[in-house]
Design an enzyme around this catalytic site. Sequence first.
Site, PDB file in Angstrom:
ATOM      1  N   CYS A 116       0.854  -1.206   0.000  1.00  0.00           N
ATOM      2  CA  CYS A 116       0.000   0.000   0.000  1.00  0.00           C
ATOM      3  C   CYS A 116       0.882   1.245   0.000  1.00  0.00           C
ATOM      4  CB  CYS A 116      -0.909  -0.008   1.228  1.00  0.00           C
ATOM      5  SG  CYS A 116      -1.734   1.575   1.489  1.00  0.00           S
ATOM      6  N   VAL A 137      -5.883   0.996   6.432  1.00  0.00           N
ATOM      7  CA  VAL A 137      -4.456   1.150   6.675  1.00  0.00           C
ATOM      8  C   VAL A 137      -3.987   2.328   5.826  1.00  0.00           C
ATOM      9  CG1 VAL A 137      -4.110  -1.307   7.105  1.00  0.00           C
ATOM     10  CG2 VAL A 137      -3.624  -0.394   4.832  1.00  0.00           C
ATOM     11  N   LYS A 186     -10.150  -9.089   6.204  1.00  0.00           N
ATOM     12  CA  LYS A 186      -9.497  -8.535   7.397  1.00  0.00           C
ATOM     13  C   LYS A 186      -9.748  -9.389   8.634  1.00  0.00           C
ATOM     14  CE  LYS A 186     -10.012  -3.954   5.442  1.00  0.00           C
ATOM     15  NZ  LYS A 186     -10.809  -2.742   5.337  1.00  0.00           N
TER      16      LYS A 186
END
Lengths: 254, 254
Positions: A30, A70, A57
């Site tokens: 990410c 996140v 998740k």
Amino acid sequence: MSNTQHLTIGSPKPVFPDDGILKLYSMRFCPYAHRVHLVLDAKKIPYHAIYINLRDKPEWFSLVSSSTKVPALELVKEQGNPVLIESLIICDYLDEKYPEVPLYPKDLLKKAQEKILIERFGQFINAFYYLLLHDNPEQLVDTDHYAGLVVYEEELKRRCTKFFGGDSPGMLDYMMWPWCERFDSLKYTFEQKFELSPERFPTLIKWRDLMIQDRAVKCFYLDGQTHAKYMNSRRSGQADYNMLYNEAKRVKLG
Amino acid sequence: MSNTQHLTIGSPKPVFPDDGILKLYSMRFCPYAHRVHLVLDAKKIPYHAIYINLRDKPEWFSLVSSSTKVPALELVKEQGNPVLIESLIICDYLDEKYPEVPLYPKDLLKKAQEKILIERFGQFINAFYYLLLHDNPEQLVDTDHYAGLVVYEEELKRRCTKFFGGDSPGMLDYMMWPWCERFDSLKYTFEQKFELSPERFPTLIKWRDLMIQDRAVKCFYLDGQTHAKYMNSRRSGQADYNMLYNEAKRVKLG
């Protein structure tokens, strides 16, 4: 290589010693989480990284951070273990809380101008990810995906410094970097025509070569081929979060 | 009422005395520009407001601010008359530069938490403007446009203070206010079913009544009927920027 196994449905919540060390909930690929890794590493702030499978998740994650996004930074020393979200807000917080390696200029006007350039980079991010995630990039061959970078090329040339931050990278350098690290992945995915042009972006290409030598950048660096492999898995609808973890395991077992 | 004539193609650039006073380029009905008016007024910072017709911008405006966006704040005392853009960046700059009336909590964690709530309000703004600008709002009667406000209702209730900022409005109050001032316009445009429910949002409704009494809010306040009239002109494709100016002129002449 640190443990980059991404926790998922059924994974128990990891237990850490009561060491007062920050916990960063992240995903290895990410770019927004990457920003926070860079700032923590630049400031040499110790932290535990906990990687989350964003498709499935772990059940306990919503209790840690109700947004389940996140990056999320858990401040374990503060009462109630509060969690900060949003990469820019986390990075600005870290810069104020740990002022030893300041990443913004001291001058308030210059600081605001850096923030405007960081904000504006978001427009380029959108154009770049549109290309990276497009089903048929051949259709986009006539689009100028890098138009949004021209202002950064000109700005760095005008500053006549190695980095936007001067002799060392500052907040603008680190906030741009995650996407710039991924430029090198394009040649593995698409044809050369999507690569950054050395004629158009000579200053930014020199900057990129210097950034790769930076200690904080090295801490979390992945090469173009690895980024390309992850993006291919994502484009296919099966983002391979544990790619690095499984590779490391294979090497260990083999 | 101040001169709210919006400058347009062919309008000469207004000339001000060399008084070192900040210049704010604005649009009278722009909620993002509204944020900057609120912070300037809350801190009692003098400024010249220059209103821009956003459909047909004056030719000289791109020389003042290359982005040609409002709000834009020209810092006439700084070398080269730099211009800041982006409402949140401008407001954060003003808060640091003019610390006499601080709008953020001093505690860095609390400050970051306010910023997260400000950022998150953006999601509500999108839902709210989707309703305000929809061609056929009757189609949206089953959509919960106010879902994004629940977290603010709960947060203010939890804080047990008049304002999010405590006894007086803080940055979060002012950053939310421009859209909340416009809630009252819904009853003039749509039927009552789109109004804020007193059963669901008792704390925010009390807060709204207190905000309207705030000195800075009063400085730039417009009532629901006026906001509704402007929004109707915008929905019809002919945003009536000079609505207030022409009304004032009519009253003067009449």
